[in-house]
Design a protein around this motif. Structure first.
Motif, PDB file in Angstrom:
ATOM      1  N   CYS A  94      37.604  54.571   2.453  1.00 53.32           N
ATOM      2  CA  CYS A  94      38.018  53.165   2.342  1.00 53.32           C
ATOM      3  C   CYS A  94      38.443  52.846   0.917  1.00 53.32           C
ATOM      4  CB  CYS A  94      36.859  52.231   2.698  1.00 53.32           C
ATOM      5  SG  CYS A  94      36.501  52.054   4.440  1.00 53.32           S
ATOM      6  N   TRP A  95      37.563  53.194  -0.011  1.00 55.19           N
ATOM      7  CA  TRP A  95      37.831  52.830  -1.397  1.00 55.19           C
ATOM      8  C   TRP A  95      38.888  53.722  -2.036  1.00 55.19           C
ATOM      9  CZ3 TRP A  95      37.448  48.708  -4.163  1.00 55.19           C
ATOM     10  CH2 TRP A  95      36.525  47.723  -3.803  1.00 55.19           C
ATOM     11  N   MET A  97      41.570  54.590  -0.369  1.00 51.57           N
ATOM     12  CA  MET A  97      42.778  53.883   0.068  1.00 51.57           C
ATOM     13  C   MET A  97      42.987  52.594  -0.730  1.00 51.57           C
ATOM     14  SD  MET A  97      44.413  55.511   2.508  1.00 51.57           S
ATOM     15  CE  MET A  97      44.082  56.997   1.580  1.00 51.57           C
ATOM     16  N   THR A  98      41.881  51.875  -0.955  1.00 46.79           N
ATOM     17  CA  THR A  98      41.969  50.617  -1.699  1.00 46.79           C
ATOM     18  C   THR A  98      42.397  50.865  -3.137  1.00 46.79           C
ATOM     19  OG1 THR A  98      40.225  49.675  -0.318  1.00 46.79           O
ATOM     20  CG2 THR A  98      40.704  48.545  -2.386  1.00 46.79           C
ATOM     21  N   PHE A 205      42.317  42.818   4.431  1.00 50.54           N
ATOM     22  CA  PHE A 205      42.375  43.641   3.221  1.00 50.54           C
ATOM     23  C   PHE A 205      42.009  42.826   1.985  1.00 50.54           C
ATOM     24  CE2 PHE A 205      44.692  45.280  -0.492  1.00 50.54           C
ATOM     25  CZ  PHE A 205      44.073  46.519  -0.595  1.00 50.54           C
ATOM     26  N   VAL A 208      38.310  43.178   1.347  1.00 48.04           N
ATOM     27  CA  VAL A 208      37.641  44.467   1.173  1.00 48.04           C
ATOM     28  C   VAL A 208      36.974  44.502  -0.194  1.00 48.04           C
ATOM     29  CG1 VAL A 208      39.275  45.629   2.691  1.00 48.04           C
ATOM     30  CG2 VAL A 208      39.656  45.703   0.233  1.00 48.04           C
ATOM     31  N   GLY A 296      36.882  50.543  -7.174  1.00 46.43           N
ATOM     32  CA  GLY A 296      37.105  51.689  -6.313  1.00 46.43           C
ATOM     33  C   GLY A 296      36.576  52.965  -6.925  1.00 46.43           C
ATOM     34  N   THR A 300      33.467  54.909  -5.013  1.00 46.56           N
ATOM     35  CA  THR A 300      33.707  56.249  -4.462  1.00 46.56           C
ATOM     36  C   THR A 300      32.792  57.289  -5.103  1.00 46.56           C
ATOM     37  OG1 THR A 300      35.547  56.511  -6.030  1.00 46.56           O
ATOM     38  CG2 THR A 300      36.114  55.884  -3.785  1.00 46.56           C
ATOM     39  N   THR A 356      47.035  49.775   2.687  1.00 47.38           N
ATOM     40  CA  THR A 356      46.204  48.595   2.929  1.00 47.38           C
ATOM     41  C   THR A 356      45.774  48.510   4.383  1.00 47.38           C
ATOM     42  OG1 THR A 356      48.205  47.237   3.197  1.00 47.38           O
ATOM     43  CG2 THR A 356      47.144  47.218   1.035  1.00 47.38           C
ATOM     44  N   SER A 359      43.062  51.129   4.934  1.00 50.28           N
ATOM     45  CA  SER A 359      41.856  50.638   4.271  1.00 50.28           C
ATOM     46  C   SER A 359      41.168  49.564   5.105  1.00 50.28           C
ATOM     47  CB  SER A 359      42.215  50.073   2.893  1.00 50.28           C
ATOM     48  OG  SER A 359      41.083  49.501   2.279  1.00 50.28           O
ATOM     49  N   CYS A 362      39.362  51.055   8.181  1.00 51.93           N
ATOM     50  CA  CYS A 362      38.135  51.776   7.822  1.00 51.93           C
ATOM     51  C   CYS A 362      37.029  50.820   7.374  1.00 51.93           C
ATOM     52  CB  CYS A 362      38.432  52.803   6.733  1.00 51.93           C
ATOM     53  SG  CYS A 362      39.438  54.193   7.309  1.00 51.93           S
ATOM     54  N   THR A 426      44.692  56.618  11.867  1.00 51.24           N
ATOM     55  CA  THR A 426      43.326  56.546  11.343  1.00 51.24           C
ATOM     56  C   THR A 426      42.287  57.274  12.193  1.00 51.24           C
ATOM     57  OG1 THR A 426      43.889  54.417  10.335  1.00 51.24           O
ATOM     58  CG2 THR A 426      41.565  54.967  10.451  1.00 51.24           C
TER      59      THR A 426
END
Length: 445
Positions: A94-95, A97-98, A205, A208, A296, A300, A356, A359, A362, A426
């Motif tokens: 997730c992070w 991608m973010t 998004f 997030v 992020g 992560t 996005t 992200s 997820c 995904t």
């Protein structure tokens, strides 16, 4: 060596704010406004309300056992080891991608001043964040404190200037500034219910990172006081930073005059003829993207640390340097995030939308796992729930309502052309994780 509890109350409070104000609001809201028009404000209220209940569930779970370092711990306990494994790696993804979206956004903002390819400032930003995060968690807290403070001051200034312009009835190139701009250009739902629903992906998004408070639990000096305080202030932040800012923006400039590909925060001052202010705002939204990217990098690396500590990843990720920072996880995450710079080079027009959407999907998984864990926790530990000083309200009913809402969001993404590809891609990630978990479980049996 272990992680150090160096994050103070002011760090946690501002990290919580930083988690709810980022690239999704400053850049992504332009696309959302183009889809939904003024009804975008209602979309932010709905998603924000749903996530407040997610956060209350998260807060109660974390405080029910102070040995929890993140939500992967209670997911493994209440749902099963597979849930901890899949959720931990998914949150890392997730992070990733973010953070990719954030460095891509930095590249877009930098083009306001510099005629350079997007990937160049994106890569420079990533390397700076790596260098800063390798130092101490306290430095991360200080960075987020000041980054978030800049965001807060900017949005409050925007609201104040906008309110003055509304009261004075200022005339701009887009017309007269007035709250009537919210309904005189096609109504509150100018693109119908369909446009309103399609905007939800970008709205999701925008939120997030709201759960980032949960990741800081292991490094918070006084979690029993600091975490509830940060969570309970989320509704006020949503009303001020999202609803307040968008009300002002859409009153100054009608929704149909906004450019979906750039930040409405910058546009609002550009259209008002205040070019200097527009440049300042562009700098602020660029630091905001860097701030979210910074979060992020933090999350992560901590998630890889947690996975390594729980023997769900290489034990090398469970090691920290002399400053108490999980260096190995940080470096590996940085290498993967750098793909975002490559994406901005290969597909500059679509990279932001792709990452996005992935992200958001997820994160919906992670938020759902929190709600499901809370349902099981309350059923299994009724006495612990009753003794809790930070009970999640209206449970378990509200948990089921929010879970149903998340299913609706995924359905919307399936029918929207812009998000369908990402939604269909995904599941490959989850299938891969389930297979890896089975292989790992057999190997360790």
């Amino acid at each position: 060596m272990e992680l150090k509890r160096e994050l103070k109350n002011r760090h946690v409070q501002l990290i919580a704010i930083g988690g709810t104000i980022g690239t999704g609001l400053f850049l992504g809201s332009g696309k959302a406004i183009a889809l939904a028009g003024p009804s975008i404000i209602l979309a932010y209220l709905i998603v924000g309300g749903a996530l407040f209940f997610v956060m209350r569930a998260l807060g109660e779970l974390l405080l029910s056992n102070t040995s929890y370092t993140s939500f992967t711990d209670f997911a493994a306990e209440y749902i099963g080891p597979w849930a901890g494994y899949v959720t931990g790696w998914t949150y890392w993804f997730c992070w990733i991608m973010t953070a990719m979206a954030d460095i891509i956004a930095v590249g877009i903002y930098a083009q306001y001043w510099f005629d350079v390819p997007q990937w160049v400032p994106a890569l420079v930003c990533l390397l700076i964040l790596l260098a800063l995060n390798l130092l101490t968690v306290k430095l991360f807290g200080e960075l987020e404190f000041w980054f978030s403070l800049i965001k807060i001051v900017t949005i409050i200034a925007l609201i104040a200037v906008g309110a003055f312009m509304i009261v004075m009835g200022v005339q701009t190139d887009a017309g007269q500034v007035s709250v009537s701009n919210l309904w005189t250009h096609g109504g509150l739902f100018p693109n119908g219910v369909g446009g309103f629903l399609l905007a939800f992906q970008m709205v999701v998004f925008a939120f997030v990172g709201v759960e980032l408070v949960g990741v800081t639990a292991a490094e918070t000096a006084d979690p029993k006081n600091n975490i509830p305080s940060a969570i309970n202030k989320i509704p006020v932040r949503i009303l001020l930073f999202y609803v307040g800012a968008l009300l002002v923006i859409l009153s100054i400039n009608p929704w149909n005059t906004m450019d979906a590909t750039s930040s409405p925060f910058v546009q609002v001052f550009t259209m008002a003829g205040i070019s200097i202010a527009a440049g300042i705002i562009n700098f602020v939204v660029m630091t905001s993207a860097a701030s979210s990217g910074n979060s992020g990098m933090f999350s992560t690396s901590r998630m890889l640390y947690n996975l390594g500590s729980n023997e769900q990843a290489s034990a090398k990720f469970a090691k920290v340097n002399k400053q108490g920072v999980p260096q190995n996880g940080l470096i590996v995450s940085t290498i993967v995030v750098s793909v975002g710079a490559l994406l901005s080079k290969l597909m500059p027009e679509n990279a932001f939308s792709l990452v996005t959407t992935i992200s958001a999907i997820c994160f919906i998984w992670v938020w759902s796992i929190i709600l499901i864990s809370h349902i099981i926790y309350k059923r299994k530990n009724r006495a612990l729930h009753e003794a809790s000083t930070f009970k999640a309200p209206f449970t378990p009913f509200i948990n089921y309502v929010v879970l149903a809402f998340f299913v609706l969001l995924l359905g919307i993404m399936l029918f929207a052309e812009a998000t369908r590809t990402a939604l269909l891609l995904t599941p490959v990630w989850f299938i891969l994780l389930f297979l890896l978990y089975r292989v790992r479980a057999k190997t360790n049996a």
